[in-house]
Write a protein that holds these residues in place. Structure first.
Motif, short mmCIF file in Angstrom:
data_model
loop_
_atom_site.label_atom_id
_atom_site.label_comp_id
_atom_site.label_asym_id
_atom_site.label_seq_id
_atom_site.Cartn_x
_atom_site.Cartn_y
_atom_site.Cartn_z
N LEU A 137 0.89 -1.31 0.08
CA LEU A 137 0.12 0.06 -0.11
C LEU A 137 0.71 1.28 0.01
CD1 LEU A 137 -2.88 1.33 0.12
CD2 LEU A 137 -2.74 1.11 2.68
N LEU A 138 1.84 1.31 0.59
CA LEU A 138 2.74 2.58 0.76
C LEU A 138 3.64 2.60 -0.47
CD1 LEU A 138 4.02 2.16 4.63
CD2 LEU A 138 2.17 3.64 3.61
N ASP A 141 1.20 4.14 -2.65
CA ASP A 141 0.83 5.34 -2.38
C ASP A 141 2.03 6.48 -2.93
OD1 ASP A 141 -1.04 6.90 -0.01
OD2 ASP A 141 1.20 7.60 -0.02
N SER A 145 0.03 8.81 -5.42
CA SER A 145 -0.58 9.89 -4.61
C SER A 145 -0.54 11.52 -5.39
CB SER A 145 0.21 9.92 -3.24
OG SER A 145 1.49 10.31 -3.56
N HIS A 160 -6.69 2.13 0.18
CA HIS A 160 -6.52 2.68 1.56
C HIS A 160 -7.38 1.95 2.48
CE1 HIS A 160 -2.76 5.15 2.34
NE2 HIS A 160 -2.88 5.26 1.07
N TYR A 163 -7.67 -1.94 2.95
CA TYR A 163 -6.71 -2.33 3.87
C TYR A 163 -6.99 -2.00 5.24
CZ TYR A 163 -2.20 -3.22 6.28
OH TYR A 163 -1.28 -3.79 7.09
N ALA A 164 -7.50 -0.50 5.46
CA ALA A 164 -7.70 -0.14 6.87
C ALA A 164 -8.76 -0.67 7.63
CB ALA A 164 -7.91 1.53 6.80
N LEU A 208 -10.63 5.32 9.85
CA LEU A 208 -9.32 5.73 8.98
C LEU A 208 -8.38 6.07 9.99
CD1 LEU A 208 -10.96 6.15 5.59
CD2 LEU A 208 -10.53 4.18 6.83
N SER A 212 -4.93 7.49 5.11
CA SER A 212 -5.95 6.87 4.54
C SER A 212 -7.25 8.02 4.51
CB SER A 212 -6.62 5.56 5.25
OG SER A 212 -5.69 4.56 5.13
N ARG A 215 -5.92 10.59 1.84
CA ARG A 215 -6.22 9.78 0.54
C ARG A 215 -7.71 10.03 0.08
NH1 ARG A 215 -2.00 11.86 0.34
NH2 ARG A 215 0.10 10.42 0.29
#
Length: 342
Positions: A137-138, A141, A145, A160, A163-164, A208, A212, A215
Motif C-alpha cells: 500500500l505504501l 501511495d 498520490s 487505503h 486495507y484499513a 481510518l 488513509s 487520500r
C-alpha cells in the motif's frame, strides 16, 4: 429473481405442501445475501441436472443419493470446500421445504469424511488470496498520490480503505458519501450499514488513520463527490478524467477486482506467486483482508482483535490466513533452541 428456477421441474406437482413452503422461501429471499442466493441457485441447477441424468429424485433427496452426488462431485474434480458448500445448501433447501435434510445420515457423514480425507492425502490445500500488505500500500501511495488521473486517485483511496477497514469487496462498493463523518482530529469515520456477518440496526463503525483519511478526502474533493451525499464513494471514472456520481447501483465486483489488477501491474512483485488452485496469481478482491490480517498478526495483535477488525465469526478462518506468521516461534522450536544455547 421471482422464482427458484427451475423450480417447476424440481417439485412434484402433487405435493402442494412442499411447493407452498418453497414459495414462502422465495418470498423471504431478502433474509439471505445475494451471494448465498446465487450459490443456492447454482447448486440447485447442478444437482437437479445430476439427478435427472442418473434417474434420482432431487427433492426430497435420499441420503444414498446425496452420498452418490457428493462422490460424483469429487470425481468431477471439485474441491472439498466446494463439495461441503453443495452439501450445506442442499440441506438448507430441504429445511426450508419442511423436509428432513439427508445430510443427517451416517451415510452422508462418512462420505464427507472420506472426501475430506482423500483431499488432504492427495495434497489439496485451502486456497488463499495473495496478501496485499502494508508495504504494498505504501509503495503504491508513493507512486500514485501525486497523480492527476482520477482513476488512480480513486484506486489509491479504495486500496487505503480496503486495507484499513478489512471490509469485503462488496461491502466497500456499497459505501456512500453520506456514510462519512469526521472525528475531532479530522480523521474519517465510516458508518458501514451491514456486513456479511453483522446485520443489525446499529451497523458497524470503521475509522481510518491519518494517511488513509487524507487520500480518501483528496479523491472526494477532486472528483466533486463531496457534494453528492447519495453517491457511492467508489464510483466510475469516465475516460475523459471525470468522475460519475452514481446513486443507483455500486461498481460491479469485476470493476472493483480490476483495481487490484491495476495495482498489481503497477507495484506487484516481479516474480508472480505459484498458482494456488489454478488461481491467486495476483492481488484480488480478498487480498487486502488477508494482508491486513497477516500484518496484524505479525505485529502481535491477538486473534480476537483480528477477528473483530475483519468481522470474522470463526477463529479457524483467521488462523488459516495467518498460519505462516511466526511459524518458527512455536513452543517446541523455542525449547530446542534454548537447549542448544545452554
Amino acid at each position: 429473481m421471482t422464482s427458484l428456477s427451475p423450480m417447476a421441474g424440481l417439485v412434484p406437482t402433487d405435493d402442494e405442501d412442499i411447493a407452498a413452503r418453497l414459495r414462502e422461501f422465495v418470498q423471504d429471499r431478502e433474509a439471505f445475501s445475494d451471494n448465498t442466493w446465487r450459490q443456492l441457485l447454482s447448486v440447485m441447477r447442478i444437482s437437479y441436472r445430476w439427478a435427472a441424468e442418473h434417474g434420482r429424485q432431487f427433492l426430497p433427496m435420499s441420503p444414498a443419493d446425496l452420498r452418490d452426488y457428493l462422490l460424483w462431485l469429487q470425481a468431477s474434480g471439485r474441491a472439498s470446500s466446494t463439495i461441503s458448500t453443495h452439501a450445506a445448501l442442499i440441506s438448507m433447501l430441504h429445511r426450508n421445504a419442511g423436509l428432513i435434510p439427508p445430510n443427517a445420515s451416517p451415510q452422508v457423514f462418512r462420505a464427507v469424511k472420506r472426501i475430506n480425507r482423500s483431499a488432504v492425502i492427495s495434497g489439496e490445500r485451502a486456497g488463499q488470496a495473495v496478501p496485499f500488505r502494508l508495504r504494498d500500500l505504501l509503495l503504491l501511495d508513493a507512486r500514485w498520490s501525486a497523480s492527476d488521473r482520477l482513476q488512480q486517485q480513486r484506486d489509491l483511496a479504495f486500496l487505503h480503505v480496503a486495507y484499513a477497514t478489512l471490509l469485503r469487496i462488496s461491502e466497500l462498493g456499497r459505501l456512500r458519501v453520506r456514510d462519512i463523518s469526521r472525528a475531532a482530529d479530522g480523521r474519517i469515520v465510516l458508518d458501514v450499514a451491514w456486513t456479511k456477518t453483522i446485520v443489525m440496526t446499529g451497523g458497524l463503525i470503521k475509522a481510518l488513520g491519518a494517511l488513509s483519511s487524507e487520500r480518501l478526502t483528496e479523491w472526494l474533493s477532486c472528483s466533486g463527490l463531496l457534494n453528492e451525499p447519495d453517491a457511492f464513494i467508489f464510483g466510475p471514472v469516465h475516460r475523459s478524467n471525470r468522475a460519475l456520481p452514481v446513486t443507483d447501483k455500486p461498481l460491479s465486483t469485476r470493476s472493483l477486482e480490476d483495481i487490484f489488477a491495476r495495482a498489481w501491474h503497477e507495484a506487484g512483485p516481479e516474480q508472480a506467486p505459484r498458482a494456488n488452485k489454478n488461481r491467486y496469481r495476483a492481488w484480488s478482491g480478498h487480498s487486502a483482508r488477508v494482508g491486513a490480517a497477516i500484518d496484524m498478526a505479525t505485529n502481535k495483535f491477538s486473534t480476537a482483535q483480528i477477528m473483530q477488525e475483519g468481522t470474522w465469526k470463526k477463529p479457524e478462518t483467521v488462523m488459516r490466513y495467518i498460519r505462516h506468521v511466526d511459524a518458527h516461534a512455536g513452543a517446541m522450536v523455542d525449547m530446542m533452541e534454548r537447549r542448544q544455547q545452554e
